[in-house]
Design a protein around this motif. Structure first.
Motif, mmCIF file in Angstrom:
data_model
loop_
_atom_site.group_PDB
_atom_site.id
_atom_site.type_symbol
_atom_site.label_atom_id
_atom_site.label_comp_id
_atom_site.label_asym_id
_atom_site.label_seq_id
_atom_site.Cartn_x
_atom_site.Cartn_y
_atom_site.Cartn_z
ATOM 1 N N PRO A 170 8.907 49.224 -5.714
ATOM 2 C CA PRO A 170 8.606 47.986 -6.433
ATOM 3 C C PRO A 170 9.295 47.900 -7.790
ATOM 4 O O PRO A 170 9.576 46.803 -8.283
ATOM 5 N N ALA A 171 9.605 49.062 -8.380
ATOM 6 C CA ALA A 171 10.294 49.082 -9.677
ATOM 7 C C ALA A 171 11.810 49.007 -9.522
ATOM 8 O O ALA A 171 12.536 49.040 -10.512
ATOM 9 N N GLY A 172 12.289 48.900 -8.272
ATOM 10 C CA GLY A 172 13.724 48.804 -8.040
ATOM 11 C C GLY A 172 14.443 50.126 -7.986
ATOM 12 O O GLY A 172 15.678 50.167 -8.043
ATOM 13 N N GLY A 222 6.090 51.668 4.912
ATOM 14 C CA GLY A 222 5.395 50.469 5.372
ATOM 15 C C GLY A 222 6.326 49.312 5.696
ATOM 16 O O GLY A 222 7.532 49.341 5.430
ATOM 17 N N SER A 223 5.731 48.276 6.287
ATOM 18 C CA SER A 223 6.510 47.143 6.784
ATOM 19 C C SER A 223 7.193 46.352 5.680
ATOM 20 O O SER A 223 8.271 45.792 5.887
ATOM 21 N N ARG A 224 6.567 46.266 4.513
ATOM 22 C CA ARG A 224 7.151 45.435 3.462
ATOM 23 C C ARG A 224 8.533 45.940 3.046
ATOM 24 O O ARG A 224 9.484 45.158 2.919
ATOM 25 N N VAL A 225 8.653 47.235 2.836
ATOM 26 C CA VAL A 225 9.950 47.797 2.444
ATOM 27 C C VAL A 225 10.945 47.658 3.598
ATOM 28 O O VAL A 225 12.093 47.247 3.398
ATOM 29 N N ALA A 226 10.508 48.003 4.811
ATOM 30 C CA ALA A 226 11.405 47.909 5.968
ATOM 31 C C ALA A 226 11.868 46.479 6.195
ATOM 32 O O ALA A 226 13.034 46.228 6.513
ATOM 33 N N ARG A 232 -1.397 47.964 -2.884
ATOM 34 C CA ARG A 232 -2.050 48.981 -3.712
ATOM 35 C C ARG A 232 -3.447 48.529 -4.128
ATOM 36 O O ARG A 232 -3.678 47.376 -4.458
ATOM 37 N N GLY A 233 -4.371 49.493 -4.109
ATOM 38 C CA GLY A 233 -5.699 49.219 -4.611
ATOM 39 C C GLY A 233 -6.558 48.388 -3.678
ATOM 40 O O GLY A 233 -7.641 47.960 -4.043
ATOM 41 N N ALA A 234 -6.117 48.125 -2.449
ATOM 42 C CA ALA A 234 -6.898 47.314 -1.528
ATOM 43 C C ALA A 234 -7.911 48.191 -0.831
ATOM 44 O O ALA A 234 -7.743 49.385 -0.647
ATOM 45 N N ALA A 235 -8.993 47.581 -0.409
ATOM 46 C CA ALA A 235 -10.052 48.319 0.249
ATOM 47 C C ALA A 235 -9.641 48.677 1.667
ATOM 48 O O ALA A 235 -9.146 47.849 2.415
#
Length: 352
Positions: free
Chosen positions: A46-48, A195-199, A339-342
């Motif tokens: 997320p920070a590049g 995870g899927s978001r990065v892929a 992040r931080g999700a239940a």
């Protein structure tokens, strides 16, 4: 050869990028080398920041002949394999000549012995012959290019060759069917690590689908037939819009304007799977996205993708991936999900 274990974490240590070593040989396929560098090189935090460090090595550093009219200079030897988290073996044109008996070049065998225990090992296309000759595929499900699948099985009978799939992942040892299947395999590894978001971002940047349907069967040449006046594509599009409800073969066939028998035959020709197999795979894929990206309890995820109950979802996910929904969610929320999700179990409760 070192024992293979489940794939390492997404980072080498202390937040360092995951190190990918590409082991190339004379006669390498330049596209396959480029695939690995391009896809893993685009995976960012997320920070590049780069999530992977990709390095190329060869048993005899220097200029290597390729399948094109260029040579590739590889400066690094195979010592770096001892520090790699993932080792990928692309194909070489020497793989395309069936051999009378399994054989591994001494320099390549020595290089493979440098791979540390626990490292993830993968091949692209006929690079699978190298892994098989080293014994890394013994007892494992593996694939290779459909033209070479019979030779792989004949030369290495202890390998469970599956000629129909685009890639396999069996206990941290992975194989891809062909050149383009190397893209599918790299995206799969990135998805498993982060995870899927990065892929999906890597797939978008490469302008390829994040996941391809079907297997190799759809690419094997078939006898020439008259042009078809209809296709199963409208039925597949409709099914994807209605995954939350039961979908019958009759409904799909009606959407395509065919009899169920004709539809089933055409579907397998076009998608490489039966309609039921394809529907199940689509439901599993959607469930994975919902487990990674939402806080929905598992029973609601099951209902949203058409499995009906948490028990049914658990059975299908375990059959496809070998893990439960709760374990999958916990893994990918930690690796690359929100992040931080239940995280909730099948009853909507947070696990202890």
């Amino acid at each position: 050869m070192p024992d293979q274990h489940p794939a390492p974490s997404a980072f080498s240590s202390a937040g360092d990028p995951h190190r990918v070593a590409v082991l190339v040989r004379d006669g390498l396929l330049t596209m396959e080398l480029g695939i690995v560098h391009r896809l893993f090189g685009q995976a960012l935090s997320p920070a590049g920041e780069p999530l992977y460090e990709v390095l190329t090595c060869t048993p005899d550093p220097g200029d290597l002949r390729t399948d094109a009219d260029v040579t590739v200079h590889v400066a690094q030897g195979t010592d770096l394999l001892a520090e790699a988290d993932t080792v990928i073996v692309p194909a070489s044109d020497e793989d395309y000549t069936p051999r009378a008996a399994p054989r591994l070049a001494p320099a390549t065998a020595k290089a493979l012995h440098r791979i540390r225990p626990g490292a993830r090992v993968a091949s692209i296309c006929t690079g699978s012959f190298v892994l098989a000759a080293a014994g890394l595929l013994d007892g494992k499900r593996a694939t290779t290019h459909w033209r070479s699948a019979a030779d792989l099985q004949r030369l290495h009978p202890r390998v469970r060759v599956d000629p129909d799939v685009l890639y396999t992942d069996d206990g941290g040892v992975l194989t891809a069917a062909g050149v383009a299947s190397g893209i599918d395999l790299c995206l799969h590894m990135i998805r498993a690590d982060h995870g899927s978001r990065v892929a999906n971002e890597v797939a978008r940047g490469t302008v390829v689908p994040p996941h391809r349907d079907g297997g190799q069967a759809q690419y094997i040449p078939l006898p020439v037939t008259p042009p078809r006046r209809s296709s199963t594509e409208p039925a597949r599009t409709w099914a994807l819009e209605h995954l939350d409800r039961p979908v019958s073969l009759r409904e799909l066939a009606d959407r395509a304007g065919m009899s169920t028998r004709t539809f089933s035959r055409r579907f397998r020709e076009e998608a490489g799977q039966t309609p039921v197999q394809w529907l199940t795979g689509q439901r599993v894929d959607r469930a994975r996205r919902l487990l990674e990206e939402t806080d929905l309890p598992v029973d609601r995820v099951a209902a949203a993708v058409g499995f009906g109950t948490a028990v049914s979802l658990r059975q299908h996910l375990h059959a496809a991936l070998g893990v439960s929904p709760s374990a999958y969610r916990a893994t990918f929320r930690g690796a690359g999900g929100p992040r931080g999700a239940a995280v909730t179990d099948a009853d909507g409760r947070r696990p202890a």
